[in-house]
Design an enzyme around this catalytic site. Sequence first.
Site, PDB file in Angstrom:
ATOM      1  N   GLY A 132      19.761   4.036   5.425  1.00  0.00           N
ATOM      2  CA  GLY A 132      19.979   3.650   4.031  1.00  0.00           C
ATOM      3  C   GLY A 132      19.085   2.501   3.632  1.00  0.00           C
ATOM      4  O   GLY A 132      18.569   1.764   4.479  1.00  0.00           O
TER       5      GLY A 132
ATOM      6  N   ALA B 222       0.852  -1.196   0.000  1.00  0.00           N
ATOM      7  CA  ALA B 222       0.000   0.000   0.000  1.00  0.00           C
ATOM      8  C   ALA B 222       0.881   1.236   0.000  1.00  0.00           C
ATOM      9  O   ALA B 222       1.837   1.343   0.787  1.00  0.00           O
ATOM     10  CB  ALA B 222      -0.893   0.012   1.238  1.00  0.00           C
TER      11      ALA B 222
ATOM     12  N   ILE C  73      22.510  -2.286  12.053  1.00  0.00           N
ATOM     13  CA  ILE C  73      23.241  -2.925  13.167  1.00  0.00           C
ATOM     14  C   ILE C  73      22.250  -3.743  13.996  1.00  0.00           C
ATOM     15  O   ILE C  73      21.244  -3.199  14.445  1.00  0.00           O
ATOM     16  CB  ILE C  73      23.900  -1.870  14.088  1.00  0.00           C
ATOM     17  CG1 ILE C  73      24.828  -0.944  13.285  1.00  0.00           C
ATOM     18  CG2 ILE C  73      24.652  -2.546  15.220  1.00  0.00           C
ATOM     19  CD1 ILE C  73      25.402   0.214  14.112  1.00  0.00           C
TER      20      ILE C  73
ATOM     21  N   LYS D 179      15.717   6.455  19.837  1.00  0.00           N
ATOM     22  CA  LYS D 179      16.450   5.185  19.756  1.00  0.00           C
ATOM     23  C   LYS D 179      17.016   4.760  21.112  1.00  0.00           C
ATOM     24  O   LYS D 179      16.925   3.592  21.489  1.00  0.00           O
ATOM     25  CB  LYS D 179      17.565   5.311  18.713  1.00  0.00           C
ATOM     26  CG  LYS D 179      17.024   5.505  17.289  1.00  0.00           C
ATOM     27  CD  LYS D 179      18.130   5.926  16.328  1.00  0.00           C
ATOM     28  CE  LYS D 179      17.591   6.185  14.932  1.00  0.00           C
ATOM     29  NZ  LYS D 179      18.562   6.868  14.061  1.00  0.00           N
TER      30      LYS D 179
ATOM     31  N   GLY E 126      19.670   1.354  12.304  1.00  0.00           N
ATOM     32  CA  GLY E 126      19.532   0.793  10.949  1.00  0.00           C
ATOM     33  C   GLY E 126      19.934  -0.665  10.844  1.00  0.00           C
ATOM     34  O   GLY E 126      19.283  -1.544  11.406  1.00  0.00           O
TER      35      GLY E 126
HETATM   36  N1  HSE Z   1      17.815  10.272  10.286  1.00  0.00           N
HETATM   37  C1  HSE Z   1      18.476   9.173  10.916  1.00  0.00           C
HETATM   38  C2  HSE Z   1      19.972   9.427  10.949  1.00  0.00           C
HETATM   39  C3  HSE Z   1      18.251   7.852  10.245  1.00  0.00           C
HETATM   40  O1  HSE Z   1      20.451  10.461  10.487  1.00  0.00           O
HETATM   41  O2  HSE Z   1      20.678   8.580  11.481  1.00  0.00           O
HETATM   42  C4  HSE Z   1      16.931   7.278  10.554  1.00  0.00           C
HETATM   43  O3  HSE Z   1      16.753   7.100  11.916  1.00  0.00           O
END
Ligand code: HSE
Length: 440
Positions: free
Chosen positions: A302, A43, A136, A205, A134
């Site tokens: 990425g 979607a 890791i 995070k 990301g």
């Molecule tokens: N915008 C984040 C960064 C990536 O610059 O690490 C996504 O969490």
Amino acid sequence: MKPIQVGLLGAGTVGSGTFKVLQRNQEEIKRRAGRGIEITMVADLDTTRAQAVAGEGVQVVNDARAVIANPDIDIVIELIGGYGIARQLVLEAIAAGKHVVTANKALLAVHGTEIFAAAHAKGVMVAFEAAVAGGIPIIKALREGLTANSIQWIAGIINGTTNFILSEMRDKGLDFETVLKEAQRLGYAEADPTFDIEGVDAAHKVTLMSAIAFGTAVQFDKAHVEGITKLAAQDIKYAEQLGYRIKLLGITKRKANGIELRVHPSLVPSKRLLANVEGAMNAVVVNGDAVGTTLYYGKGAGSEPTASAVIADLVDITRLHTADAAHRVPHLAFHPHAMSDLEILPMREVVTSYYLRMRVADEAGVLAKVTGLLATAGISIDAVLQREADEVGGEGSTQTDVIILTHDVREGTLDDAMAQLQALPTVLAPIVRLRKEELS
Ligand code: HSE
């Protein structure tokens, strides 16, 4: 066995990477998961783009609810982002009995308690490896690999944009605004970089890592959040002269009276591996009582790096979805009935060391007054750097910079002493204060 069927909400950069990696490595992924994993429905409001990403044979719709309502879909991947519609859709997917994979750190850091409770009640999994650092596998490491440990602290470079900016500021001696513009021109920073540069993304995070490490509720509202917008090139230079680099760290520590949860620029000794993480890379250091200090390094964003984490979650769910819920890995590492009620400490109770830069009148007795005042407050000095007045203010200058590094002290004590320092007539400008982490 027929492949497990996945519905994808949001066919952007990470969605496209997920298709590519699933396609490229499908045989190996199937051998690991025990059965095939297929995204059969997507979607996205831009159905043309979504069809191009998904390829022929995948059903593309512009209504996310059609994916959730499809009884053949076992897992929903949420890659929409934000706390608005994404929250609603994740809750609806859970209510419909779907397992959820999400990269949405903001959503889980703010609404995690509600979402994990709903998933627990429904007996489905919500997996979020891609939400932190990301590619890791830090969630896996904290929740499973380090499960024997009493985790003591975590410190991470968990925002690539700000690490890129800080690396450039240090390398080229440029100020924040100049580097930010360059980062935006090169596509390293978003057009609206607020969440990154103000430390909010990193705080989302570290909030998730803290909850998993210590078995507490997800409490973003209690995190201390400070970005890099006020950081001066001068302080990066002085820190370097004292043997430190400045990094935006997400830090969480277990203390006898509670948990520290904070994001701010920190001096880190130049010899530490973390200080040498440059550019847009991420790294997380975890200290456990049994294992000691461990380091996790890699790409924090990425297309394919984040897809790597999304697919790892798809494989985990494929392996575990037939197990009864009580025998799966708990969302926050600890079983819901066994969570800790340790409080997040207010910043005045945080204990760390500090960098103070003071613009002072270059006259006899000034340094003695400053150090005397710190001594009276019980604050121990680790190092002092005094610049030549000419170097700081030009030839004939009557002002200079004094930089003091302290040993560990309670932040409230430091704040009170700073207020007294600031009131000295020989202290000529607002004192710059940065925190310092030895990470030893
Ligand atoms: N915008 C984040 C960064 C990536 O610059 O690490 C996504 O969490």
